[in-house]
Structures are given as structure tokens and as C-alpha cells.
Design an enzyme around this catalytic site. Sequence first.
Site, PDB file in Angstrom:
ATOM      1  N   GLY A 105       5.885 -47.452  51.405  1.00  0.00           N
ATOM      2  CA  GLY A 105       7.078 -47.412  52.089  1.00  0.00           C
ATOM      3  C   GLY A 105       8.497 -47.429  50.860  1.00  0.00           C
ATOM      4  O   GLY A 105       9.716 -47.398  50.806  1.00  0.00           O
ATOM      5  N   GLY A 124       9.073 -45.585  48.223  1.00  0.00           N
ATOM      6  CA  GLY A 124       9.242 -44.545  47.095  1.00  0.00           C
ATOM      7  C   GLY A 124      10.925 -44.404  47.153  1.00  0.00           C
ATOM      8  O   GLY A 124      11.790 -44.393  47.989  1.00  0.00           O
ATOM      9  N   CYS A 127      11.966 -42.252  49.965  1.00  0.00           N
ATOM     10  CA  CYS A 127      10.989 -42.199  51.400  1.00  0.00           C
ATOM     11  C   CYS A 127      11.738 -43.398  52.285  1.00  0.00           C
ATOM     12  O   CYS A 127      13.009 -43.556  51.728  1.00  0.00           O
ATOM     13  CB  CYS A 127      10.235 -43.729  50.266  1.00  0.00           C
ATOM     14  SG  CYS A 127       8.540 -43.930  52.049  1.00  0.00           S
TER      15      CYS A 127
HETATM   16  P1  IMP Z   1       9.330 -43.384  43.475  1.00  0.00           P
HETATM   17  O1  IMP Z   1       8.645 -43.103  41.809  1.00  0.00           O
HETATM   18  O2  IMP Z   1       9.993 -44.634  43.710  1.00  0.00           O
HETATM   19  O3  IMP Z   1      10.348 -41.671  42.878  1.00  0.00           O
HETATM   20  O4  IMP Z   1       8.369 -42.393  44.524  1.00  0.00           O
HETATM   21  C1  IMP Z   1       6.841 -42.100  43.830  1.00  0.00           C
HETATM   22  C2  IMP Z   1       5.850 -42.383  45.314  1.00  0.00           C
HETATM   23  O5  IMP Z   1       6.639 -41.868  46.704  1.00  0.00           O
HETATM   24  C3  IMP Z   1       5.070 -40.481  45.171  1.00  0.00           C
HETATM   25  O6  IMP Z   1       3.776 -41.281  44.123  1.00  0.00           O
HETATM   26  C4  IMP Z   1       4.141 -41.188  46.622  1.00  0.00           C
HETATM   27  O7  IMP Z   1       3.432 -42.761  46.455  1.00  0.00           O
HETATM   28  C5  IMP Z   1       5.878 -41.114  47.458  1.00  0.00           C
HETATM   29  N1  IMP Z   1       6.165 -39.988  47.934  1.00  0.00           N
HETATM   30  C6  IMP Z   1       6.808 -38.692  47.657  1.00  0.00           C
HETATM   31  N2  IMP Z   1       6.806 -38.031  48.521  1.00  0.00           N
HETATM   32  C7  IMP Z   1       7.550 -39.321  49.529  1.00  0.00           C
HETATM   33  C8  IMP Z   1       8.000 -38.990  50.749  1.00  0.00           C
HETATM   34  O8  IMP Z   1       8.241 -37.420  51.022  1.00  0.00           O
HETATM   35  N3  IMP Z   1       7.604 -40.280  52.203  1.00  0.00           N
HETATM   36  C9  IMP Z   1       7.733 -41.103  51.420  1.00  0.00           C
HETATM   37  N4  IMP Z   1       7.167 -41.659  49.858  1.00  0.00           N
HETATM   38  C10 IMP Z   1       6.769 -40.609  48.913  1.00  0.00           C
END
Ligand code: IMP
Length: 317
Positions: free
Chosen positions: A176, A178, A181
Site C-alpha cells: 500500500g 508505493g 499505489c
Molecule cells: P515506488 O517506489 O513508491 O514508486 O513504489 C514501487 C512499488 O509499488 C513496486 O515495486 C510495487 O511493489 C508497487 N506497485 C507497482 N504497481 C502498483 C500498483 O498498481 N498498485 C499498487 N502498488 C504497485
Amino acid sequence: MIQEALTYNDVLLVPQYSDIVSRKEVDLTSWLSDHQFRLPIIASPMDTISETKMAKAMGETGGLAVIHRYNSVEKQVKIVESIIEDPCSYGIPTVAAAVGTSGDYLERAAALVGHGAKILCVDVAHGHHVLMKLALEKLRELFGDTVHIMPGNVATLEGYNDLVDWGADSVRCNIGGGSICSTRIQTGHGIPGLHTIIDCARSDRNVPIIADGGIRNSGDIVKALAAGADFVMLGSLLSGTDETPGDVINTREGKFKAYRGMASKDAQVEWRGRTASLEGIATTVACKGPVNEIILELERGIRSGLSYSGARHISEL
Ligand code: IMP
């Protein structure tokens, strides 16, 4: 329901006495089974982050990229081959690739491993699930100990322990958090990311914890490592770099690239032809240039962070 839980923005590390004279003394080596990495950084298995160029560039910097699974088996295998057939300056990078827990995942896993993948990321939104249990049992049956298996994601100590007991060699943790996300809004579920890492690090099982999602700067990486993570997994921080898949979008405001959650409407329509539960968003981000420059900046911050804590290794931190 959780009572109170913290995430990266809620905490700071207390500076400690340090006898580290140069940041070069800090060693950031981290391991996935017998695969050694100079940096504890993994690029996310997303179709706007990790394909050939990102895998090679991450290999050059001493980190890792997980080739995403949102394509045909043939296309994913081609990407794996392109990394192995055309090695980087220092040799062949360790190849990691993602599979799911249903549909063609066994055929996909066999093809990926058959073409040289050494790490399989079993990549689903809710990893503490019966389908994960069955998938891990099948994958272990198929590959024994010849492949490193990295399933996820989980949000709790119970989830982490179960995945290890079902056969995980490392576990992707956090649900939750990301940047793209919307799971918490759509489903009401999730746990603040740093809390999950602290929780999972209490386990008596000792496999690497991958802190995934919600990491916005090198300070957050240091906090994740201090909380007990062995690696961080990054999407947003690496998005918009030259090595990400996708075209540059030229506008009057500058150059941009797409960055999207794999459960966003855009991504789902493209890879499965329809939408199920929408738990991600699609966005554009300003182009950032070569990924090695971003990684270098992050590395400097992490080294400095360990030095503020007087720690020469991640385990000391
Ligand atoms: P960020 O580094 O905060 O952009 O988060 C990346 C991570 O978000 C990824 O490694 C996944 O675990 C997660 N993620 C990827 N696509 C989705 C989505 O559509 N919904 C929720 N989490 C996601």
C-alpha cells in the site's frame, strides 16, 4: 486493525559516535543467496521501469533489476537473453525476472530459468495467499535450490514467516505504500511501510527483507536498512531515467516519461485487455537523465547515512 504505526517520514535516526574517517570505508554489500551485490538497490518489476537497459545499467552500478512479467513469455525471455548475450563491461549481470501465481506462471518460470534467470520474483499484490503457497511449492518442486525465489508482497510478520516456511529465499515487504499505489484507498488495507519492515525484522527466520515501495530519497533507504531491510526496491526514484522503457513525451514544459502502477487502468488494459480491481495510477514524470547518476547520488547519501550512525556495514547499522 493496527493501533499506531510509523513510516519513513515519521522517524529520524539518532546520530551516533562515529570513527569512520572516509565514507569510502562504508561497505554496502548485500546478498541474495550466493549472489553478491555492491549496492542494496533493486529496480521494481514494472513495465515503465525494468527491461533490458535498466537491467544492464543496474548491473553496472552493482544493483539489480527485476524484469517485469507484463508481456508474453517469448518477449520476457528475449529480454533475459538480451542481458545475457550482450554482457556488460564487467561480465554477465545476475538476471532476475518476475512471474505470477496463476495462468502461465510455471511455463514462464521454466522458460526464464532455462534462458539464464537466477532469481525468480513471484510478484503479486497480496502475497500472503493460498495461491502463493501453491506456487512456491510447485516452483520448489521444479527447481529445487537452483534458483533464488523472492515472493511478495506481504505486510506482516506472519506473512513474512509463512512465505519463508513455504520456500522463500527472500521476501518483498510492504503493501500500500508505493507512490503510484491506490490499494489503501480502493480496499482499506495496508500498513505504513517502515512498520512492516520493523515487524518482519523481528522474525527468527533469517532471509533477506526487501523494503519495497514508498521510498523517496536516500534518507528513506537508510531508515529502511536501519529497520532491518537487506535491500530496497525502487520504482518512482528510478522512473523517468534514460534506461526506463517507453518514449520521451515532449511538451512545452519539458521532457517527460510515463510511470504507472501495474494495477492502473492504463497498464491493465494494455496487458490483460480489460480492467479488474484498479489499485494503481498512471502518471508522467520529468526526464531525469542516466540512471547511474541517480544511483550515484543515492549511494553517496546512503554511505553518509551509515557514517552518521557509525556503521561500516548494513548489519552494523
Ligand atoms: P515506488 O517506489 O513508491 O514508486 O513504489 C514501487 C512499488 O509499488 C513496486 O515495486 C510495487 O511493489 C508497487 N506497485 C507497482 N504497481 C502498483 C500498483 O498498481 N498498485 C499498487 N502498488 C504497485
